[in-house]
Design an enzyme around this catalytic site. Sequence first.
Site, PDB file in Angstrom:
ATOM      1  N   LYS A 159      21.232  20.046  11.949  1.00  0.00           N
ATOM      2  CA  LYS A 159      20.004  19.391  11.465  1.00  0.00           C
ATOM      3  C   LYS A 159      20.386  18.334  10.436  1.00  0.00           C
ATOM      4  CE  LYS A 159      16.763  23.066  12.336  1.00  0.00           C
ATOM      5  NZ  LYS A 159      17.756  23.824  13.155  1.00  0.00           N
ATOM      6  N   ASP A 164      19.778  18.496  16.281  1.00  0.00           N
ATOM      7  CA  ASP A 164      18.429  19.062  16.427  1.00  0.00           C
ATOM      8  C   ASP A 164      17.387  18.021  16.004  1.00  0.00           C
ATOM      9  OD1 ASP A 164      19.290  21.588  17.227  1.00  0.00           O
ATOM     10  OD2 ASP A 164      19.163  22.463  15.224  1.00  0.00           O
ATOM     11  N   ARG A 173      18.513  17.338  24.966  1.00  0.00           N
ATOM     12  CA  ARG A 173      17.800  18.622  25.041  1.00  0.00           C
ATOM     13  C   ARG A 173      16.300  18.305  25.021  1.00  0.00           C
ATOM     14  NH1 ARG A 173      18.270  21.889  19.796  1.00  0.00           N
ATOM     15  NH2 ARG A 173      20.273  22.620  20.598  1.00  0.00           N
ATOM     16  N   LYS A 211       9.645  21.904  23.525  1.00  0.00           N
ATOM     17  CA  LYS A 211       8.227  21.597  23.262  1.00  0.00           C
ATOM     18  C   LYS A 211       8.050  20.990  21.874  1.00  0.00           C
ATOM     19  CE  LYS A 211       6.001  25.036  26.238  1.00  0.00           C
ATOM     20  NZ  LYS A 211       5.262  26.319  26.286  1.00  0.00           N
ATOM     21  N   GLY A 212       8.794  21.495  20.888  1.00  0.00           N
ATOM     22  CA  GLY A 212       8.628  21.054  19.492  1.00  0.00           C
ATOM     23  C   GLY A 212       7.974  22.149  18.694  1.00  0.00           C
ATOM     24  N   THR A 259      13.536  26.063  26.944  1.00  0.00           N
ATOM     25  CA  THR A 259      12.228  26.719  26.964  1.00  0.00           C
ATOM     26  C   THR A 259      12.363  28.143  27.489  1.00  0.00           C
ATOM     27  OG1 THR A 259       9.957  26.583  27.811  1.00  0.00           O
ATOM     28  CG2 THR A 259      11.689  25.880  29.310  1.00  0.00           C
ATOM     29  N   HIS A 260      11.382  28.983  27.099  1.00  0.00           N
ATOM     30  CA  HIS A 260      11.282  30.318  27.684  1.00  0.00           C
ATOM     31  C   HIS A 260      10.010  30.414  28.511  1.00  0.00           C
ATOM     32  CE1 HIS A 260      12.741  30.285  23.489  1.00  0.00           C
ATOM     33  NE2 HIS A 260      13.786  30.881  24.022  1.00  0.00           N
ATOM     34  N   ARG A 262      10.132  30.378   7.488  1.00  0.00           N
ATOM     35  CA  ARG A 262       9.580  29.054   7.809  1.00  0.00           C
ATOM     36  C   ARG A 262       9.206  28.985   9.282  1.00  0.00           C
ATOM     37  NH1 ARG A 262      12.604  26.172   4.558  1.00  0.00           N
ATOM     38  NH2 ARG A 262      14.352  26.144   5.975  1.00  0.00           N
ATOM     39  N   ARG A 263      10.127  29.447  10.140  1.00  0.00           N
ATOM     40  CA  ARG A 263       9.841  29.438  11.571  1.00  0.00           C
ATOM     41  C   ARG A 263       8.579  30.249  11.861  1.00  0.00           C
ATOM     42  NH1 ARG A 263      13.693  26.230  12.157  1.00  0.00           N
ATOM     43  NH2 ARG A 263      11.954  24.945  11.534  1.00  0.00           N
TER      44      ARG A 263
END
Length: 299
Positions: free
Chosen positions: A91, A125, A175, A178-179, A217-218, A279-280
């Site tokens: 990052k 990232d 990569r 979605k964000g 993505t999942h 945070r996530r």
Amino acid sequence: MNLVSRVVVASLPLVPRAAVRRIASRYVAGETLDQALETVRLLNAQGCMATLDVLGEDVARKEDSERTVSEYLRAFDGIAMHRLDSNVSVKLTALGLKLDPHHCRRELARIVEAARRHGNFVRIDMEDSSVTDETIRICLEARETYQRVGLVLQAYLKRSLEDARRAAAVGANVRVCKGIYQEPPEIAFQRRDPIRDSFAGLVDFLLESGSYVGVATHDPILLRRALATVERLRLRRDAYEFQMLLGVAGDLRRRLVAGGHRLRVYVPYGEAWEAYSMRRLKENPAIAGNVIRGLFSAG
Ligand SMILES: Cc1cc2nc3c(=O)[nH]c(=O)nc-3n(C[C@H](O)[C@H](O)[C@H](O)COP(=O)(O)OP(=O)(O)OC[C@H]3O[C@@H](n4cnc5c(N)ncnc54)[C@H](O)[C@@H]3O)c2cc1C
């Protein structure tokens, strides 16, 4: 954010630290490089590749970015020493992007130089929209000295197809995700279906342009759509990869690997695990819901 999500997020500070640690341990490899390398070794044994992320973002002092860079250099050494199949994800705000973009460029150059020495790859990232332009600029600049630097495009941003055209024009490795940040409706799709359509459109465009794509993505619907494109274009297995987060969607991961697809797992580690997890969790109430569910299933 709906009412349930708001309640879940508001409850997070009340969750005991030990419980957060227990739940985060599913998503984070640990605090040390050795723990992260062991996680990568296990993933490699299951047929997955990995990308190591040293936790921490938005540093307040330049010295902090220097520590992060040293850790990435150690990570490259560890990957090579143990002959592991892993690259790294970085990052730029952890390298001081918001403090001083020139400092950030110099710090990134040290990581890229280590990647070059090891013949490895660096993924930059993508963070919130305040740094999108600068992140793309720095990433494309870095590619001029070493090509194996890749960027990330976020499907929720309305600008991303335009950015994909720029990336494809130079053959960049991208990569697509979605964000994860909260972005305003003026610049970002807010609803599930337009985000999915944008994601699938980006993947199709990039693959059709010959770019190497990391499909991150999942979401089973998006995985199906990407697989259909791979089939339609009769792509070789080394023209793309799937990417998933550590601790998420193990079944889907195993099915893709069994189907012969390349799959990379994002492996975050480091002392900043708690701040990262919180945070996530706050940014994504859907994930926060998993924490609350995890609290009840963690026994
Ligand atoms: C390898 C990788 C790299 C990423 N890099 C970036 C980046 O650079 N910048 C950025 O903004 N975002 C990044 N993301 C995050 C991404 O933008 C999404 O926020 C996240 O992946 C969830 O979106 P999804 O496509 O899986 O769809 P969703 O609809 O959110 O999830 C689909 C399903 O997956 C499961 N799931 C998803 N996430 C979790 C979780 N954390 N815990 C448990 N279950 C979960 C749930 O079952 C959910 O129903 C990355 C994601 C991945 C996989």
